[in-house]
Design a protein around this motif. Sequence first.
Motif, PDB file in Angstrom:
ATOM      1  N   SER A   1      41.437  43.400  44.256  1.00  9.79           N
ATOM      2  CA  SER A   1      42.110  43.737  43.012  1.00  9.79           C
ATOM      3  C   SER A   1      42.351  42.494  42.164  1.00  9.79           C
ATOM      4  O   SER A   1      42.023  42.469  40.980  1.00  9.79           O
ATOM      5  N   TYR A   2      42.891  41.449  42.789  1.00  9.28           N
ATOM      6  CA  TYR A   2      43.115  40.208  42.036  1.00  9.28           C
ATOM      7  C   TYR A   2      41.800  39.653  41.510  1.00  9.28           C
ATOM      8  O   TYR A   2      41.728  39.128  40.407  1.00  9.28           O
ATOM      9  N   GLY A   3      40.746  39.797  42.310  1.00 13.35           N
ATOM     10  CA  GLY A   3      39.446  39.264  41.922  1.00 13.35           C
ATOM     11  C   GLY A   3      38.878  39.919  40.679  1.00 13.35           C
ATOM     12  O   GLY A   3      38.076  39.322  39.969  1.00 13.35           O
ATOM     13  N   THR A   4      39.290  41.165  40.403  1.00 11.03           N
ATOM     14  CA  THR A   4      38.811  41.817  39.181  1.00 11.03           C
ATOM     15  C   THR A   4      39.741  41.550  38.001  1.00 11.03           C
ATOM     16  O   THR A   4      39.585  42.166  36.957  1.00 11.03           O
ATOM     17  N   GLY A   5      40.710  40.676  38.210  1.00 17.31           N
ATOM     18  CA  GLY A   5      41.579  40.318  37.105  1.00 17.31           C
ATOM     19  C   GLY A   5      42.786  41.219  36.941  1.00 17.31           C
ATOM     20  O   GLY A   5      43.290  41.383  35.835  1.00 17.31           O
ATOM     21  N   ALA A   6      43.234  41.815  38.028  1.00 19.78           N
ATOM     22  CA  ALA A   6      44.441  42.639  37.959  1.00 19.78           C
ATOM     23  C   ALA A   6      45.668  41.744  38.124  1.00 19.78           C
ATOM     24  O   ALA A   6      45.628  40.727  38.817  1.00 19.78           O
ATOM     25  N   THR A   7      46.749  42.137  37.478  1.00 14.05           N
ATOM     26  CA  THR A   7      47.998  41.419  37.681  1.00 14.05           C
ATOM     27  C   THR A   7      48.635  41.890  38.989  1.00 14.05           C
ATOM     28  O   THR A   7      48.161  42.829  39.625  1.00 14.05           O
TER      29      THR A   7
ATOM     30  N   GLN B   1      49.798  45.463  38.678  1.00 16.60           N
ATOM     31  CA  GLN B   1      48.674  46.401  38.712  1.00 16.60           C
ATOM     32  C   GLN B   1      48.131  46.551  40.128  1.00 16.60           C
ATOM     33  O   GLN B   1      47.764  47.644  40.554  1.00 16.60           O
TER      34      GLN B   1
ATOM     35  N   ARG C   1      50.653  48.662  42.116  1.00 21.26           N
ATOM     36  CA  ARG C   1      50.704  50.066  41.689  1.00 21.26           C
ATOM     37  C   ARG C   1      49.406  50.795  42.007  1.00 21.26           C
ATOM     38  O   ARG C   1      49.411  51.927  42.473  1.00 21.26           O
ATOM     39  N   ASN C   2      48.267  50.163  41.769  1.00 22.88           N
ATOM     40  CA  ASN C   2      46.994  50.869  41.884  1.00 22.88           C
ATOM     41  C   ASN C   2      46.353  50.790  43.254  1.00 22.88           C
ATOM     42  O   ASN C   2      45.540  51.638  43.606  1.00 22.88           O
TER      43      ASN C   2
ATOM     44  N   ARG D   1      40.770  34.926  36.080  1.00 23.51           N
ATOM     45  CA  ARG D   1      39.956  35.772  36.952  1.00 23.51           C
ATOM     46  C   ARG D   1      39.232  36.861  36.172  1.00 23.51           C
ATOM     47  O   ARG D   1      38.276  37.448  36.675  1.00 23.51           O
ATOM     48  N   ARG D   2      39.684  37.128  34.978  1.00 20.17           N
ATOM     49  CA  ARG D   2      38.950  38.092  34.154  1.00 20.17           C
ATOM     50  C   ARG D   2      37.668  37.467  33.614  1.00 20.17           C
ATOM     51  O   ARG D   2      36.738  38.169  33.229  1.00 20.17           O
TER      52      ARG D   2
ATOM     53  N   GLY E   1      34.575  36.441  37.897  1.00 21.23           N
ATOM     54  CA  GLY E   1      34.646  37.517  38.878  1.00 21.23           C
ATOM     55  C   GLY E   1      34.318  37.022  40.272  1.00 21.23           C
ATOM     56  O   GLY E   1      33.822  35.919  40.459  1.00 21.23           O
TER      57      GLY E   1
ATOM     58  N   TYR F   1      37.579  50.209  38.047  1.00 21.89           N
ATOM     59  CA  TYR F   1      38.898  49.601  38.302  1.00 21.89           C
ATOM     60  C   TYR F   1      39.155  48.392  37.403  1.00 21.89           C
ATOM     61  O   TYR F   1      40.184  48.297  36.740  1.00 21.89           O
ATOM     62  N   GLY F   2      38.179  47.471  37.404  1.00 24.70           N
ATOM     63  CA  GLY F   2      38.362  46.258  36.610  1.00 24.70           C
ATOM     64  C   GLY F   2      38.516  46.569  35.137  1.00 24.70           C
ATOM     65  O   GLY F   2      39.336  45.980  34.445  1.00 24.70           O
TER      66      GLY F   2
ATOM     67  N   ARG G   1      39.700  49.241  33.831  1.00 25.05           N
ATOM     68  CA  ARG G   1      41.000  49.860  33.551  1.00 25.05           C
ATOM     69  C   ARG G   1      42.120  48.839  33.609  1.00 25.05           C
ATOM     70  O   ARG G   1      42.994  48.829  32.739  1.00 25.05           O
ATOM     71  N   VAL G   2      42.120  47.973  34.629  1.00 23.46           N
ATOM     72  CA  VAL G   2      43.231  47.012  34.699  1.00 23.46           C
ATOM     73  C   VAL G   2      43.145  46.000  33.560  1.00 23.46           C
ATOM     74  O   VAL G   2      44.155  45.430  33.155  1.00 23.46           O
ATOM     75  N   GLN G   3      41.939  45.793  33.031  1.00 22.17           N
ATOM     76  CA  GLN G   3      41.828  44.842  31.931  1.00 22.17           C
ATOM     77  C   GLN G   3      41.976  45.508  30.577  1.00 22.17           C
ATOM     78  O   GLN G   3      41.805  44.865  29.546  1.00 22.17           O
TER      79      GLN G   3
ATOM     80  N   ARG H   1      31.357  46.254  40.674  1.00 18.34           N
ATOM     81  CA  ARG H   1      32.756  46.173  40.256  1.00 18.34           C
ATOM     82  C   ARG H   1      33.037  44.839  39.592  1.00 18.34           C
ATOM     83  O   ARG H   1      33.772  44.761  38.605  1.00 18.34           O
TER      84      ARG H   1
END
Lengths: 334, 349
Positions: A220-226, A229, A232-233, B183-184, B187, B206-207, B209-211, B257
């Motif tokens: 999750s962190y690797g895709t840029g989630a806080t 996020q 929660r997700n 990290r955005r 990847g 997922y990515g 949506r979170v972004q 992803r």
Amino acid sequence: MSTNTDTSTTTTTTTTTSTGGDPDGFDPDGNGFDFDGSSIKRKHQLGTIFLGLCFAATMVGIVALVALLADVLLEARGWLTWEFLTYPPSQIAENYVPSNYGDLATGPGGMYPMIIGSIYLIIMTAIFTLFLGVGAAIYLEEYAPDSSLTRFIEANIANLAGVPSIVYGLLGLAVFVRAMQTGASLIAGALTLTLLILPIVIVQSQESLRAVPDSMRQASYGTGATKWQTIRNVVLPEAVPGIMTGIILSLSRAIGETAPILMVGAATTMFTPPDLTDPTGSFGAMPMQIYEWAKMPEAEFQHVAAAGIVVLLTILLLMNAVAILIRNKYDKRS
Amino acid sequence: MSDQTDGRLAGVRSALLSIRPNANDGSLTGTSGSSNTEPPEIAAASSESESVSRQGSGADSSASAAASTQPDAETTTTSESGSGLAMPAGDKPLGSPRVDNAVIEARDLDVFYGDTQALHGINMDIPEKEVTALIGPSGCGKSTFLRSINRMNDLIDVARVEGDLHFHGKNVYEDDVDPVALRRKIGMVFQKPNPFPKSIFDNVAYGLRVQGKDDNVEENVLTALERAALLDEVEDQLDESGLDLSGGQQQRLCIARAIATDPEVILMDEPASALDPVATSKIEDLVEELAQEYTVAIVTHNMQQAARISDKTAVFLTGGHLVEFDDTSKIFENPESDRVEDYITGKFG
């Protein structure tokens, strides 16, 4: 091996042959493979004895439980009627006897207000526990730094789980009823029960959160989630089954607790369900009423108490069943 | 600089001197290109407080956010011109650690886990839209280096980073850099396939949506799956759980992803080490494809893999030292370091 006085014929044979080679191993003859396992017969016997002991230990618990259940069910047989579930309690023993229902001036005796009181109590406790318990667990597991203070807090939470429930009752009496002026109300009872089960819920929720693989968080962190996020997700959806199971099992413990609600002053012989519009009004609860009935001298009240226990047990088992259903539902998903 | 590097780089420096007596004079041949002009938007507003403890990127190095060419106290030993970041000669690995089109530039990067130093003064560049392979024996710090590029090490409480790591000329370890924003842009694909227990579609989405890239989610998901060479195999089962796929498919799902949000750089931490040879070769083909549009840095144990797919190779040896960095062909055919040659030819490690 020769010290074994209780050996069978086979074992005696083994003892004779085993003098030649490895005395305790797999090759007593020193010249080949021990096909029938005769040299390890004694190990097998020890295993059988251990199995027997473990089985006996299991049966003691089950037999005792079945005996208790059977006793209660027999006592309650014929006393658990629809009227018992829908009428308020009575001081007169005859009012509870189903065959008397026809010619009573006051109406049958039952435990309706207590059933409703217990259900309100458990719903309020569930709400408080959900927010406080899960919130604390998320903080401790996901946010708190791995410091000695955190470990100190965690150790104390675990210790709190072992504090006797009457102590929580005294705390509830002092803090909620007296200091916070809630009176002997539903809210005081619910808060006290929340305190009682909170440590268990926190520990259980922490374990559920810890069981979420770290690779999920990293993904999750690797895709840029806080962090929020990610929690929660990813983390919470994975942990919810464990958390819910923990909460429901804790609540089913809370619903049967007598000491804490006794201390905060739950009413006995309430004739109406608690009034939700009056937060400081008095309330009755099932374990309290059962305790009250069990103290009565008349023989009829023993049957009435047994009927009350059956109702309480039924609600308890239903809650556990819901917990199992929730766990199974989420287990299938992944 | 020399006062900081005394003991810990003695090994590297002696290796340097033994092979190239003039290695300490600091003359670097490569001139830097102009890819450092636009700082990315990694200093975002949503600053999330993550437990990271940083030191070393203090006052004097923070001034080198963009291309610092002015010789100051720390970089006087380098005598080159150009817009790239100066690389201290004493810490410079063998080979050509400077590239013309660098996206990522590590300068004197140290990483500590508690009291253990995992990386010692790493100096290397990662070129744009090429595949850079990081090879070396287990525990040599190559994964640590990879994870320090997108600050994944921040997630480890005891990890501490010193030195600079520049992404488009911006030191990502400065206080105003949000690791989430970083990290955005960068990847990551992990060693073990780690799809979420969600549907294939939701995994890739997922990515996005979170972004907050909510427009055309469906189109972007399909494009990412297509690019990851997975769409043909999963087209009819986008609603099924990502965990039902085979290991190789799961890893390509993870790559989909990672690229769905269109980052600039993709870090891969031994992406094929848990896969069978067929799945591995698919991943390798994919990496070469991706390098046409993305900058790829890949950690691998497999030297043949590095030789096959990478343009540049960095060799890490024992205890977190970067020994040599150069074109892959150079590393595998004629490395400067004897130790690298021994490693490549399988004499140790």
